[in-house]
Design a protein around this motif. Structure first.
Motif, short mmCIF file in Angstrom:
data_model
loop_
_atom_site.label_atom_id
_atom_site.label_comp_id
_atom_site.label_asym_id
_atom_site.label_seq_id
_atom_site.Cartn_x
_atom_site.Cartn_y
_atom_site.Cartn_z
N ARG A 374 1.01 -1.12 -0.09
CA ARG A 374 0.03 -0.41 -0.25
C ARG A 374 0.66 1.52 -0.25
N GLU A 375 2.56 1.06 0.03
CA GLU A 375 2.92 2.04 0.87
C GLU A 375 3.90 2.63 -0.79
N ARG A 376 3.34 1.06 -2.05
CA ARG A 376 4.61 1.35 -3.26
C ARG A 376 3.62 0.92 -4.41
N ARG A 377 2.11 1.40 -3.79
CA ARG A 377 0.90 1.30 -5.53
C ARG A 377 1.12 1.54 -7.01
N GLU A 378 2.76 3.00 -6.67
CA GLU A 378 3.27 2.84 -8.64
C GLU A 378 3.38 0.76 -8.92
N ASP A 379 3.63 0.06 -8.05
CA ASP A 379 4.45 -1.36 -8.75
C ASP A 379 3.22 -2.20 -8.86
N ILE A 380 1.89 -1.99 -8.24
CA ILE A 380 0.85 -2.77 -8.42
C ILE A 380 0.68 -3.32 -9.69
N PRO A 381 0.44 -2.21 -11.04
CA PRO A 381 0.22 -2.58 -12.58
C PRO A 381 1.20 -3.35 -12.98
N PRO A 382 2.37 -3.39 -12.60
CA PRO A 382 3.89 -3.87 -13.44
C PRO A 382 3.28 -5.68 -12.46
N LEU A 383 2.82 -5.71 -10.87
CA LEU A 383 3.13 -6.74 -10.97
C LEU A 383 1.41 -7.71 -10.92
N ILE A 384 0.57 -6.90 -11.60
CA ILE A 384 -0.70 -7.61 -12.15
C ILE A 384 -0.45 -7.58 -13.76
N ALA A 385 0.20 -7.47 -14.18
CA ALA A 385 0.67 -7.65 -16.05
C ALA A 385 1.38 -8.77 -15.21
N TYR A 386 2.23 -8.48 -14.43
CA TYR A 386 3.53 -10.56 -14.38
C TYR A 386 2.62 -11.47 -14.13
N PHE A 387 1.58 -11.13 -12.83
CA PHE A 387 0.88 -12.19 -12.33
C PHE A 387 -0.70 -13.16 -12.94
N LEU A 388 -0.96 -11.93 -14.50
CA LEU A 388 -1.22 -12.56 -15.34
C LEU A 388 -0.52 -13.36 -15.91
N ASP A 389 0.71 -12.58 -16.62
CA ASP A 389 0.34 -13.24 -17.78
C ASP A 389 0.67 -14.37 -17.59
#
Length: 548
Positions: A374-389
């Motif tokens: 929650r203190e590094r929300r900029e990392d959430i989109p690339p993490l989602i992209a990685y998990f979904l891929d």
């Protein structure tokens, strides 16, 4: 006479040809110029040959020489306008001196007049140019009474040699300038991308994670003990592996142990190993994790959950780097780099007497704090992209996520951090119908997300009691979770033990469960262990949990 002149012309031609080949063979001009002067001296019978070039400091220094001792070579530095060499460099005109001993401007700095045995020594100096700029001087000296006596042939040969040396210097300086430009550009880009560190298998573009990556790159190559701090699910094990990969021990073993999953007796055997017959079931000798990690890295996760008794045993091992197996008396030394991790507040535990201060100081050498998601929300989109891929590859699907759905995930609280995000993406992808994940696919949009009960709470660590702050909008928030009714009993079973804690491990477990009303979490606190350790111990001794 014509035959002598013809022979000299042939020699000069062969000399120039050899020098041109040498000077174009490498960009190391110091080496190639020295080899070229060797050819010049050997073919033409010169006593000494020198090439002097200017430096960034404005002085003239020897670049290459033949016929000089190391001491004489070290003395070969001049200032523009100083002596014959300095004057040739300054005015750009060649010079010929028929008798060096009679020349008042000759400095004899490199000992040209030493050991001449009464011979008259002559010197010729030719400026070296790059384009129209004088960048150095080439000199030769020889016995003045040599056959052919004049210097016209020498000047002609030196003119061609100086031209070839100038071309070599020009090429070297061009390459050097381009290299410096590339270095400057690289430095500029590094400044622009300052902090853009990468770690294998770790995703983090935010400022907080870039700071962590920088610290990992700094600490990785050393053998210092590292303590990883952070909430559960922030990726401490992945960072521990990165520290191992960046260390000189990367080809050695990486061994991990979850200290919270084992009771004290099992943890001792797991870490230190045991001898055959040391306890019931020890049918053979077994190496512990410390031995298995020799010449590598040992990662001890959940270090804050070990008992006070085991803390003392671990402290000795950390101090001495040696131990005995359970049931053994032979000391075993190991070479292990230690990485610890915890989600507990060790400082509060030390203050409360729950964690040894000396062990705390021993493990807290290099502390790395991993921020919650929650203190590094900029990392959430690339993490989602990685998990979904990864999900798509594993399941043969081509799911994509809408921007609205992405916004939902970016604004979640994520008390379970990256682990919870990974589970949420996988769960939603599994249950999604069609090829698109939208915002309505998430349970939180229909008030069915169970982890909402953990949002906005005060907690010291993963197992401490939590205290709600209420919802982010200011009012209290509640969520109803249906709890199945358990069979009701009117009376508790008779106790087997009194108020005093018994000796045996199984007996202590039953005593604690009786005193806590057979609630595992309360019993764990009585024994100063974690609920996970409590559950494992009950399973180990096949103790049935009573319900009433």
């Amino acid at each position: 006479m014509n035959a002598v002149m013809h022979m000299r012309a042939q020699t000069e031609l062969a000399t120039i040809y050899e020098i041109s080949k040498i000077l174009t063979s490498s960009l190391d001009v110091s080496k190639t110029c020295r080899e070229a002067l060797n050819v010049l001296a050997n073919n033409m019978g010169y006593r000494r040959c020198m090439i002097i070039v200017d430096t960034e400091e404005g002085e003239l220094h020897l670049l290459a020489a033949v016929g000089l001792s190391p001491e004489e070579y070290d003395a070969g530095h001049y200032r523009p306008g100083e002596g014959i060499i300095g004057k040739v460099y300054s005015n750009g005109m060649p010079a010929v001196v028929h008798d060096l001993a009679a020349e008042p401007f000759f400095l004899n700095r490199t000992g040209a007049l030493d050991h001449i045995d009464g011979e008259r020594i002559a010197l010729a100096a030719m400026p070296i140019r790059v384009a129209k700029e004088v960048v150095g001087v080439i000199t030769i000296d020889r016995v003045s009474e040599r056959a052919g006596g004049g210097f016209n042939d020498d000047i002609r040969l030196m003119t061609m040699t100086a031209s070839l040396v100038g071309q070599a210097l020009a090429l070297q300086r061009t390459v050097l300038a381009e290299r410096n430009q590339l270095i400057s550009e690289s430095r500029r880009l590094r400044q622009e991308l300052k902090g853009r560190f990468r770690l294998d298998n770790v995703i983090g573009v935010s400022k907080r994670m870039q700071d962590v990556f920088a610290e990992v790159h700094q600490a990785g190559p050393s053998r210092s003990t590292v303590l990883l701090r952070g909430e559960s699910g922030t990726g401490k094990e992945v960072i521990a592996r990165a520290l191992h990969t960046l260390s000189p021990r990367k080809d050695g073993p990486f061994v991990k142990v979850n200290c919270a999953a084992l009771t004290e007796s099992l943890l001792e055997s797991e870490l230190f190993g045991h001898e055959k017959g040391s306890f019931t079931g020890a049918v053979g000798e077994r190496k512990g994790r410390f031995e298995m990690a020799d010449k590598g890295t040992l990662f001890l996760d959940e270090i804050g959950d070990i008992s006070p008794a085991f803390q003392a045993k671990l402290l000795r091992v950390l101090q001495e780097r040696e131990f005995e197996r359970v049931g053994g008396n032979r000391s075993i030394k190991v070479d292990v780099r230690l990485v610890f991790a915890t989600n507990r507040n060790l400082e509060k535990m030390v203050a409360a007497g729950e964690f040894r201060a000396d062990l705390y100081y021993r493990i807290n050498v290099v502390s790395l704090f991993l921020p919650p998601l929650r203190e590094r929300r900029e990392d959430i989109p690339p993490l989602i992209a990685y998990f979904l891929d990864r999900y798509n590859k594993d399941n043969g699907r081509e799911l994509r996520i809408t921007q609205e759905a992405l916004n939902v995930l970016v604004n979640c609280y994520w008390p379970g951090n990256v682990r919870e995000l990974e589970n949420c993406v996988e769960r939603t992808a599994t249950m999604a119908r069609g090829d698109t994940i939208n915002e309505l696919h998430f349970p939180c949009q229909t008030n069915r997300c169970l982890t909402q009960t953990l949002h906005h709470v005060d907690k010291d660590d993963a197992v401490a009691p939590v205290h709600g702050h209420g919802h982010g909008h200011g009012g209290p928030f509640e969520i109803s979770v249906p709890v199945p009714e358990l069979p009701h009993r009117t009376s508790a079973p008779e106790r087997l033990f009194g108020e005093e804690m018994p000796e045996g491990e199984k007996e202590r477990l039953i005593w604690a469960m009786e005193r806590s009303g057979w609630v595992q979490a309360k019993a764990a606190r009585l024994l100063n262990i974690t609920p996970r350790q409590m559950g494992y111990a009950l399973q180990k001794f096949d103790i049935e949990v009573r319900r009433f």
